[in-house]
Motif scaffolding. Sequence first.
Motif, mmCIF file in Angstrom:
data_model
loop_
_atom_site.group_PDB
_atom_site.id
_atom_site.type_symbol
_atom_site.label_atom_id
_atom_site.label_comp_id
_atom_site.label_asym_id
_atom_site.label_seq_id
_atom_site.Cartn_x
_atom_site.Cartn_y
_atom_site.Cartn_z
ATOM 1 N N THR A 46 0.862 -1.183 0.000
ATOM 2 C CA THR A 46 0.000 0.000 0.000
ATOM 3 C C THR A 46 0.898 1.232 0.000
ATOM 4 O O THR A 46 2.108 1.150 0.218
ATOM 5 C CB THR A 46 -0.877 0.039 1.257
ATOM 6 O OG1 THR A 46 -0.032 0.198 2.395
ATOM 7 C CG2 THR A 46 -1.730 -1.209 1.394
ATOM 8 N N GLY A 47 0.312 2.379 -0.211
ATOM 9 C CA GLY A 47 1.078 3.622 -0.133
ATOM 10 C C GLY A 47 1.725 3.785 1.227
ATOM 11 O O GLY A 47 2.871 4.233 1.343
ATOM 12 N N ARG A 48 1.022 3.397 2.281
ATOM 13 C CA ARG A 48 1.589 3.496 3.635
ATOM 14 C C ARG A 48 2.799 2.585 3.794
ATOM 15 O O ARG A 48 3.769 2.935 4.446
ATOM 16 C CB ARG A 48 0.532 3.177 4.681
ATOM 17 C CG ARG A 48 -0.512 4.250 4.787
ATOM 18 C CD ARG A 48 -1.433 4.044 5.975
ATOM 19 N NE ARG A 48 -2.481 5.024 5.972
ATOM 20 C CZ ARG A 48 -2.355 6.265 6.396
ATOM 21 N NH1 ARG A 48 -1.207 6.682 6.852
ATOM 22 N NH2 ARG A 48 -3.364 7.107 6.362
ATOM 23 N N SER A 49 2.760 1.397 3.192
ATOM 24 C CA SER A 49 3.902 0.486 3.264
ATOM 25 C C SER A 49 5.128 1.105 2.591
ATOM 26 O O SER A 49 6.240 1.017 3.101
ATOM 27 C CB SER A 49 3.587 -0.841 2.578
ATOM 28 O OG SER A 49 2.518 -1.478 3.202
ATOM 29 N N VAL A 50 4.913 1.721 1.433
ATOM 30 C CA VAL A 50 6.014 2.368 0.717
ATOM 31 C C VAL A 50 6.592 3.491 1.572
ATOM 32 O O VAL A 50 7.810 3.614 1.733
ATOM 33 C CB VAL A 50 5.538 2.915 -0.649
ATOM 34 C CG1 VAL A 50 6.632 3.729 -1.319
ATOM 35 C CG2 VAL A 50 5.078 1.787 -1.549
ATOM 36 N N PHE A 51 5.716 4.306 2.128
ATOM 37 C CA PHE A 51 6.154 5.430 2.957
ATOM 38 C C PHE A 51 6.933 4.922 4.178
ATOM 39 O O PHE A 51 8.011 5.430 4.491
ATOM 40 C CB PHE A 51 4.935 6.245 3.395
ATOM 41 C CG PHE A 51 5.274 7.541 4.051
ATOM 42 C CD1 PHE A 51 5.749 8.606 3.312
ATOM 43 C CD2 PHE A 51 5.120 7.691 5.418
ATOM 44 C CE1 PHE A 51 6.066 9.804 3.924
ATOM 45 C CE2 PHE A 51 5.433 8.887 6.036
ATOM 46 C CZ PHE A 51 5.905 9.954 5.281
ATOM 47 N N ASN A 52 6.423 3.902 4.848
ATOM 48 C CA ASN A 52 7.117 3.334 6.013
ATOM 49 C C ASN A 52 8.485 2.781 5.631
ATOM 50 O O ASN A 52 9.466 2.946 6.364
ATOM 51 C CB ASN A 52 6.281 2.234 6.666
ATOM 52 C CG ASN A 52 5.103 2.777 7.419
ATOM 53 O OD1 ASN A 52 5.074 3.923 7.826
ATOM 54 N ND2 ASN A 52 4.088 1.952 7.599
ATOM 55 N N ASP A 53 8.566 2.123 4.482
ATOM 56 C CA ASP A 53 9.845 1.583 4.022
ATOM 57 C C ASP A 53 10.847 2.705 3.765
ATOM 58 O O ASP A 53 12.021 2.601 4.137
ATOM 59 C CB ASP A 53 9.649 0.742 2.765
ATOM 60 C CG ASP A 53 10.941 0.117 2.279
ATOM 61 O OD1 ASP A 53 11.486 -0.740 3.003
ATOM 62 O OD2 ASP A 53 11.418 0.500 1.196
ATOM 63 N N LEU A 54 10.390 3.787 3.146
ATOM 64 C CA LEU A 54 11.287 4.918 2.890
ATOM 65 C C LEU A 54 11.822 5.504 4.193
ATOM 66 O O LEU A 54 13.018 5.800 4.310
ATOM 67 C CB LEU A 54 10.559 5.997 2.082
ATOM 68 C CG LEU A 54 10.226 5.648 0.644
ATOM 69 C CD1 LEU A 54 9.319 6.718 0.041
ATOM 70 C CD2 LEU A 54 11.481 5.485 -0.177
#
Length: 70
Positions: A46-54
């Motif tokens: 999800t977009g949140r997963s991408v943001f958390n990974d960054l």
Amino acid sequence: MPLSDTDIKRVADAVVDRLLSKDAFDAPRDAADYSPDPKSPQHYWTGRSVFNDLVTRVRRIDATLTKKES
């Protein structure tokens, strides 16, 4: 014509809103739970997963650099 500070904030806000609202991004291939199968939920984030990974990656880089400076 250069962008004003207000313009830059609007663009940044729109990018974050899009990132957090998009339902599916291809997961990074180096993710621990990555699956090459497009039918698998581990193939997408999800977009949140991408943001958390960054955020995690930036913190890891910062910790490494801070450690080297000590």
